[in-house]
Each structure stands twice: as C-alpha cells, then as structure tokens.
Design an enzyme around this catalytic site. Structure first.
Site, PDB file in Angstrom:
ATOM      1  N   GLY A 498       3.194   3.189   9.261  1.00 41.31           N
ATOM      2  CA  GLY A 498       1.879   3.346   8.655  1.00 41.31           C
ATOM      3  C   GLY A 498       0.775   3.299   9.689  1.00 41.31           C
ATOM      4  N   LYS A 499      -0.404   3.779   9.266  1.00 39.07           N
ATOM      5  CA  LYS A 499      -1.587   3.764  10.119  1.00 39.07           C
ATOM      6  C   LYS A 499      -2.780   3.304   9.304  1.00 39.07           C
ATOM      7  CE  LYS A 499      -0.469   7.228  13.618  1.00 39.07           C
ATOM      8  NZ  LYS A 499      -0.882   8.502  14.278  1.00 39.07           N
ATOM      9  N   VAL A 505      -2.037   0.384  13.753  1.00 42.52           N
ATOM     10  CA  VAL A 505      -0.748   1.027  13.504  1.00 42.52           C
ATOM     11  C   VAL A 505       0.228  -0.051  13.042  1.00 42.52           C
ATOM     12  CG1 VAL A 505       1.072   2.492  14.439  1.00 42.52           C
ATOM     13  CG2 VAL A 505      -1.243   2.675  15.348  1.00 42.52           C
ATOM     14  N   ASP A 625     -11.833  -4.318   0.135  1.00 39.17           N
ATOM     15  CA  ASP A 625     -11.199  -3.017   0.385  1.00 39.17           C
ATOM     16  C   ASP A 625      -9.989  -2.846  -0.524  1.00 39.17           C
ATOM     17  OD1 ASP A 625     -10.886  -0.534   1.506  1.00 39.17           O
ATOM     18  OD2 ASP A 625      -9.832  -1.245   3.286  1.00 39.17           O
TER      19      ASP A 625
END
Length: 893
Positions: A498-499, A505, A625
């Site tokens: 994932g990033k 990363v 978020d």
C-alpha cells in the site's frame, strides 16, 4: 572532508561547462537561429535525418537534416554538410507549392496553395481521436492525458489522482497495468502509406501489428503493379505517411470502463527528378494529434513548388540508408530552384550539400566553419588529464579517512576519556543534548511511550518500548524468496502492499517473529510519525483500533509495525459489490441480503467502526481522516473493522472540545466535513460527518451521498446530498441525514449512533415496539397519544389492515376488535401476537416467520417507516424515562 568534496564537485561542474560550451557552440547557435514554435502541433526534437554518402570523395558525406523553420508552420531548414556545416537560414517568401493537410476524420488532403483547391485526398482510417466511457454513473477509475505540453498520464482512483511515471508509448509497453481490480491494456498500431504525390494514388499500404492471415499478403489491391509502375522510370514524387494509433482500454473484473485513442502522424516527402533512380528526401513532418478534438485547423506539410525552370544541383549518392526500399541513385540531376537572385547554389564538385527547398526562397548568407571537426583533437587530452587528476584526489580523500580511523583505533587503549572514543569526534553527552532539543521529534514520542508504560494506566501496556537511537539497516535474504531489510527487531520485506500521502509506503514485514504491516514514513515528516505513534499508544488494546507492536528508525525513515489485516473496507465493498463475487455461495462473507438490505455481517462492520470512534472520542482523539480506505478488516477470526492511519489525528487537551482554526491536517477530499473545507474549528463532529458518508458507502455498495469524486467538495460546502438511493431504509435515512447536518452542533454523538435503531437487532426492535405499546396502554397523556396517532399516514397509510394477510386478520378477529386507522392498535397487535406466538397454528407460524427475526421482518416489510416514526415520537416524549433510557443512550450528550 566535506569542503574538499565540495571543491571537487565544483571542478567537475566547471569542466563540464567548458566541455559542453566548446563542443556544442556551433550547434547551439544554429538551434537558436532556427528556434520557432508552431500553433498547429508540437515538432519533436531531435529531427530525423537522412544520410547520403559521397560518391567520389572518400570520407566526405552529405546529410539532409529535418528541422523546424523559424516562424513557419510545418517547414524545415535546408540540409548542411558534415564536413563544412553551413549556417544558412532560408525562409519562404510566399505560399506557393502544395500543402498536405490532416483532418480529424482521418482524411489526408493535398491542397494547392495558389488556387486553394484540393488536388487529391484519401482516408487513412477511423477518426484521429475516440473516447468511449461506460454508462456507469459511479465510475471511480480513469487514466487520461492531462493535455499539457508534457502530455503526462494521470491515474484517478477513488477521488485521488497520481501522475504516472511513463509517457504514453512507454505505458503501452508496460501494459497490462493492474491496479486493485482494474486492468488496463494498451496497443500501438502503425500504418504506412506510400502515396504518389502527383496523383494521390496509394502505392503501398502496410499496418503493424496485423492478423496472422494477413502476413505476406498485399493490404491494398494491385500493389505489385503499382510498385512496378513507381519504378518504371516515370518522374513520380512520393509521400510516405505513417499513422500511429495509441489506444488505452480499461475494465473492472470484466466490465468495460473506458477506452480512448491518441493518433500521431509522420510524413516524409521524396522527390524523384528526371530518372527512375534519382530520389531524395526533401522534407519531414511529425505531429501529435490531441486525444480529443472536435474541430480545428488541419495539420499541414508544405511541399516544394516544381513549376520553376531554375534548378540547383544535387550530389549523386550510392544508397539511401534511411529508406531500405529505395534503389541506388545515379549521376547528378538538377532540381527545381526558386526564382530570384543571390540564392544559395552549391556545385557537386565542392562536396557540399544542395539546398533542397520547401516553397520559394529569399536571399541568404552562408558561413562555413570547421570548429566542430577540430574539437576532438584539441580538447581530448586536457579533458582526460583533468578526469585523471580528480580521480586521484577522490582516492586520496578516502585514504585520509581510513588513516584517521586507524589512528583513533590505535590510540583508543590510551584514552582515559570515553567521550573521545566516538570516531565522529562528537561526545555522547553532546549528542544527547542536541537530540533533546528537537521539538515534535521521535525522541519525544519515545519518552511519552515509556511514561505511559510506567504509569500503568492501561493504555499501551503491551507495546514494546523502543530505542531512542537510529539503527543501521542491513539487507537480509528470506526463505520465501523475498528480500528485506533488518532494522533493530523489525524486518521489512520488499513486498509493497500500500501507499499513502507524504511519501508513506506500507510493506509486509515481521516484528519479533510476528507478521506485521510495516508503515514507512520519511523522517522529514517526523511530526506526523510522532503524532500517529502517540495516538496509537493511547488507543492500544481496543479491538476496533489497529494495534501497534513497536517502531524503529534509521537515518532516513521511521518504521511503524502495525497489525497485519486482510484488506481495507473499500476493497471489501468493491470486491463483493461485483456480481461474480457478491454473496458467492460457499464463502462465509455475505454483505447484503437478497432484498438488498445490509446483512448482519455488514451491520456489524459498520458498528465496529462506530465503536472505534467512540473509543477515540472518549480519549479526546479526533481521527480527522475517516474513510473506507482507512478502515481495515481483520485477518484472523470473524470479520472485524479496525480504524487505521492516524497520521493527522489530533488529541484534545483536557477541557478542550475543538482544535483551533490553525490546526493542521484536513483529511481526504470528498470525506471532509464542511468546517474542515472552510478551515474552521474542528471538533469530534467532523468524524461523525465522515461516518455518515461511510455508512452510505457501505449500504449502497460504494456510492457516495455527494455524488462523483470531482464534485463532492463543492456539494459538501453547499449541503447538496442525495439519499434517494437508501430511501427504502428509513432508519438509514434518519441517521445519515443527522450525521450530514452542516451544523456540527446538531450532529449526534458517536454513542448515540451506536444505539440508533439502524443498528438494532430484531430482538431489540420487537422489545422497543412492545414497551411502547405497554407505555401508551397505561397512560392518559393526550400529547403522547396524539403524537403517535399523528404518524399514521407516514407509518402505514391510514389503513394498516389492507397490508396484512387474510389468515392473520382472521386469527386476530377471534379475540378482539382493532381499529385499522390507529397506530396504538397496530402496536397492540404486534405486542399481542408476539406474546401468543406459541399458540399459532403451523401455517400462521410459517406465514409470520421465526421469532423474532421473521416476525419483525414480516411487519417491517409491510410498514417500513413504523419503527423510526415511533422512535421519533418516543424520543421526544419518553427518552428520559428509566424504562426507555436504554434505547436513547447518547441522545442528550
């Protein structure tokens, strides 16, 4: 040492400048003189060349170079000699000759510039640009060209865009390109047309790639006879046009998403004069067609005017190296020369290149120089000598470093002060004091970590404390074939999973023998890393928060070892919303029932998210978020949702309810509350707004209440959400509309959401309706009774008896009479029948279903708004009563 290296670097740069300035001085002057721009298309650089070796004089050669004319569209400079380069710039004086024009529909047309009439035309194939998109309204993946001069490829996925590192042709070579469930493929097809410039007749056509059954066969009828006619000695001029189509197509698990095509052209003009073997390339044009064009001027290639009787001499050559199909050329022939005085004319005996003209010419000056030829002898030895000296200095610098280390090791036994043992010449005390002065750094995070362990407050007790110092990373080989790096107790595998933003990363890894996900952050963003570590420690041990097992750091990165999870909530929803995978038989995952309502598993996942928010808010932490990509699904055991990615989370101080206007971190586009978009004060309510969008996303299989990604932020600010798609679930409409309220003060708390009827089990729903019926049977309060009777139109449409089966109506009529227009009587019926369920006949039990699941579903399918309307009335009148407090937890907070 650093100053010495800096001096060496400056010497290298000065040598490079001197080298480049002498070597390319004339080329730079010529490029500056020929600089021009075209408003029709972009001409690539460097331009293609056609080399014509000299026939009589060994070592001399002639070269025709295609380069753009200054201030002229589609025109090119005359050739120059490699032995004596000319600096002549010849410009057209008037629009005479012909013009090759390319149109958007794929047609090529040759137009006479004097009469403006077409001489001939033919079609090269389909239109130059196509763009086909699926009819899906929720398209959330696309790759497109940004339309700038660099023509970069942009990939947009789930509302976020990234610039791909390839140009279009490079990207096609890399395809198939796979991102999650999206597969993008590309193709490049080149078609060559050899055309008679005088008649427009296609002499030859060939396309690559071609079908196997077309290999070896002519692609245009009568091609052999036309090729023979072209070689038969007629004075035919030839235009070679190469059309290249670049196509991109994407699909999502077999479902087509979009495809588009971008086309480019290359055109070459070859003039044949007087003899069948006299052929020379006189012009070359390249142009890129935009990927989407509806109208605009055609792309033009100017051809020479052959009406003049004047001529200039072209040198004879033995072969044309750039065109394999052309035959050897014979003795010199004269080409048409533009009219006028003082034109450049070169004799073949001078071993110079003829000026093959495009259009008519005006007088020009010619200057010859041999400076390029002399360079290789004049500067070769000084350059080599300078490189040798610099290499020796670098070696000397390294040797001095090793000598110094040797001296320190030799004197180490004689040193009394242990602080002097640092080979870098820095004492340990000084280093510690310097590190202690860092603000918001990882050292502070580690100190907080240790403090929480010593206090024994129940948060972060299982997480291992880390060393303050940075570890040196070493490469390791793993038994499963992967490579990795060892940093302290942490092993980071090379497999990327994932990033994130700010260079984050995520890799696979192991920490103390436990499989983990390693989140790597740049040390330049150590404030983000520190904040995430601090809040993960504070929220540790909660089953709905991703656990952190520890962290390590080296000179460049911070590595956080996190609990390894199966996938994100976004991945789970997207995968199981596709028909081949949704509710697949034989699997233990079912997110939606057959009637389209969320299953018990999906309701549990959404409730897990709410429980995680409740825990964070109880600690004073605002996530800031929250989105499906930041909710992970547990890997082991039953499905469980866990909140992650707390890099921009904020922990409120005691007695604080909000973050100031200057708070950093504003979440992800499309998932932010309106006060976040306006950079206002941020309270716990911003997480509740994001939660409303997330619940809608889960129910609707990936939809968003504010529409497509590119319009969400504007609609959020304007409070333009649409809940029509969940209108069949009144409890969801009631909850989501409260969560998306533009006023943060009116949004409910996370505790209220957790106990909302949307998350109630069938048993709790039935209990609430029975308790309500008992409450109104024993009261004489007219306000409560009137309020309940006032919802009859919305709850059941004035007559609830019409929606019940005859068997149930017959059974209830044996005991007492009911008013089909009364809400109180409908609640009484539900209470009585649930209480006497065991006395029902088998047929009636089969009709009503099992108790409580089937029983509740029977009445909710016929009266879908009954529960939420009764809930609203009781919330207004009875939420503070002890008997109903369990149904309204958090509503008054």
């Amino acid at each position: 040492m650093r100053s010495l290296r800096r001096v060496l670097l400056q010497l290298v740069l000065l040598a490079g400048v001197a080298f480049r300035g002498v070597r390319f001085d004339d080329a730079a002057d010529a490029a500056a003189a020929a600089q021009g721009s075209s408003d029709l298309f972009e001409l690539p650089s460097p331009s293609p060349t056609l080399a014509l070796p000299g026939g009589g004089d060994e070592g001399a050669s002639t070269e025709i170079i295609a380069a753009p004319w200054p201030g002229r569209h589609g025109l090119f400079t005359p050739p120059r000699s490699t032995s004596q380069p000319a600096r002549a710039v010849v410009q057209p004086a008037a629009d005479f000759g012909s013009q090759l024009q390319f149109y958007d529909n794929g047609t090529i047309q040759l137009v006479d510039l004097l009469s403006k009439l077409p001489r001939w035309q033919f079609s090269t194939g389909p239109p130059l640009s196509k763009h086909i998109t699926t009819s899906k309204p929720d398209l959330n993946y696309v790759i497109y060209l940004d339309g700038s001069e660099t023509s970069d490829l942009i990939e947009v996925h789930n509302g976020s865009g990234v610039r791909l590192p390839w140009k279009l042709e490079e990207f096609i070579a890399e395809t198939p390109y796979i991102r999650d469930s999206f597969v993008t493929i590309g193709s490049k097809v080149s078609t060559t047309f050899v055309v008679n410039a005088d008649s427009g007749e296609i002499i030859y056509k060939h396309s690559l790639p071609v079908a196997l059954n077309e290999v070896g066969g002519p692609l245009v009828e009568e091609i052999p006879s036309k090729l023979d006619a072209a070689r038969s000695g007629t004075s035919a001029n030839i235009i070679v046009v190469v059309r290249t189509d670049y196509s991109i197509s994407a699909s999502d698990l077999g479902e087509h998403l979009f495809n588009w095509t971008r086309t480019s052209f290359t055109a070459n003009y070859y003039a044949r004069y007087g003899h069948q073997d006299m052929l020379a390339q006189s012009s070359c044009l390249r142009g890129n067609i935009p990927c989407i064009r509806t109208e605009g001027p055609p792309i033009k290639l100017y051809l020479p005017d052959s009406s003049s009787d004047n001529a200039i001499v072209l040198r004879p050559v033995n072969e044309v190296s750039a065109v394999d199909a052309l035959e050897p050329l014979l003795p010199p022939k004269k080409l048409p020369q533009p009219a006028g005085e003082s034109n450049v004319a070169l004799d073949s005996a001078q071993n110079q290149t003829a000026d093959i003209a495009l259009g008519h010419f005006v007088p020009a000056d010619t200057e010859l120089t041999n400076s390029v030829t002399k360079f290789s002898y004049r500067w070769l030895f000084p350059t080599f000598l300078m490189l040798l000296i610099m290499a020796c200095l670098v070696k000397l610098a390294d040797a001095s470093k090793y000598c110094r280390q040797f001296v320190i090791r030799f004197l180490k036994p004689f040193m009394r002060d242990e602080k002097l043992m640092d080979p870098r010449g820095k004492s340990e005390g000084t280093s510690k004091r310097r590190k202690a002065r860092k603000k918001d750094g990882l050292i502070n995070s580690t100190q907080i970590f240790s403090a929480s362990d010593k206090e024994g407050n129940g948060t972060g007790g299982s997480t291992e404390a880390q060393s303050n110092k940075a570890h040196d990373s070493t490469n390791v080989e793993l038994p499963n074939g992967l490579n990795g790096r060892q940093i302290g107790k942490l092993c980071v595998y090379s497999k990327e999973i994932g990033k994130g933003s700010n260079g984050t990363v995520v890799f696979e890894g192991s920490y103390g023998g436990r499989e983990v996900a390693v989140k790597r952050l740049l040390r330049s963003h150590n404030d983000i890393a520190s904040k995430e570590i601090e809040n993960l420690i504070a929220s540790d041990q909660d089953p709905n928060i991703v656990r952190m097992y520890g962290f390590e750091q080296d000179n460049d990165f911070v590595y956080i070892s996190l609990e390894r999870c199966r996938c994100s909530l976004a991945d789970l929803i997207q995968l199981h919303s596709v028909p081949p995978f949704s509710n697949t038989k034989g699997t233990d995952i079912e997110l939606w029932r057959q009637d389209g309502l969320p299953s018990a598993q999906l309701l549990k996942l959404m409730r897990d998210v709410v429980a995680g928010i409740v825990h964070l808010h109880s600690l004073g932490i605002i996530h800031r978020d929250l989105k499906p990509q930041n909710v992970l699904i547990s890997k082991e055991g039953p499905l469980r949702a866990k909140l992650s990615d707390m890099g921009i989370s904020k922990r409120l101080q005691e007695d604080m309810t909000s973050v100031s206007h200057h708070g950093t971190g504003f979440g992800s586009s499309g998932w932010q509350a309106p006060e976040q978009l306006r950079h206002g004060r941020q309270t716990r309510a911003i997480d509740l707004f994001s939660l409303g969008c997330l619940i809608f996303y889960c129910i609707t299989k990936g939809k968003h209440p504010f529409g497509e990604y590119y319009e969400r932020d504007m609609k959020i600010i304007n409070n333009q959400f649409d809940l029509f798609i969940v209108d069949h679930i009144p409890e969801a409409v009631h909850l989501i509309s409260q969560l998306l309220d533009p006023d943060p003060e009116k949004r409910p708390t996370a505790v209220y959401v957790m106990h909302h009827p949307f998350f109630w089990s069938p048993e709790l729903c039935l209990s609430f309706l029975r308790d309500t019926s008992d409450r109104i049977e024993k009261t004489s309060e007219t306000d409560l009774i009137d309020a309940l009777e006032g919802i009859n139109v919305e709850a059941f449409g004035k007559n609830w008896g019409e929606k019940l089966d005859a068997a149930l109506l017959a059974d209830m009529g044996r005991y007492r009479k009911y008013s089909f227009e009364s809400t109180r009587d409908l609640l009484r019926l539900i209470r009585n029948k649930s209480g006497h369920y065991r006395e029902f006949s088998d047929d009636l039990k089969e009709l009503l279903g099992s108790l409580p699941e089937g029983f509740v579903q029977y009445f909710s399918s016929r009266f879908p708004k009954l529960l939420i309307k009764v809930y609203e009335v009781m919330s207004e009148h009875c939420k503070d009563e002890e008997a109903f407090s369990k149904y309204f937890l958090g509503s008054s907070a």
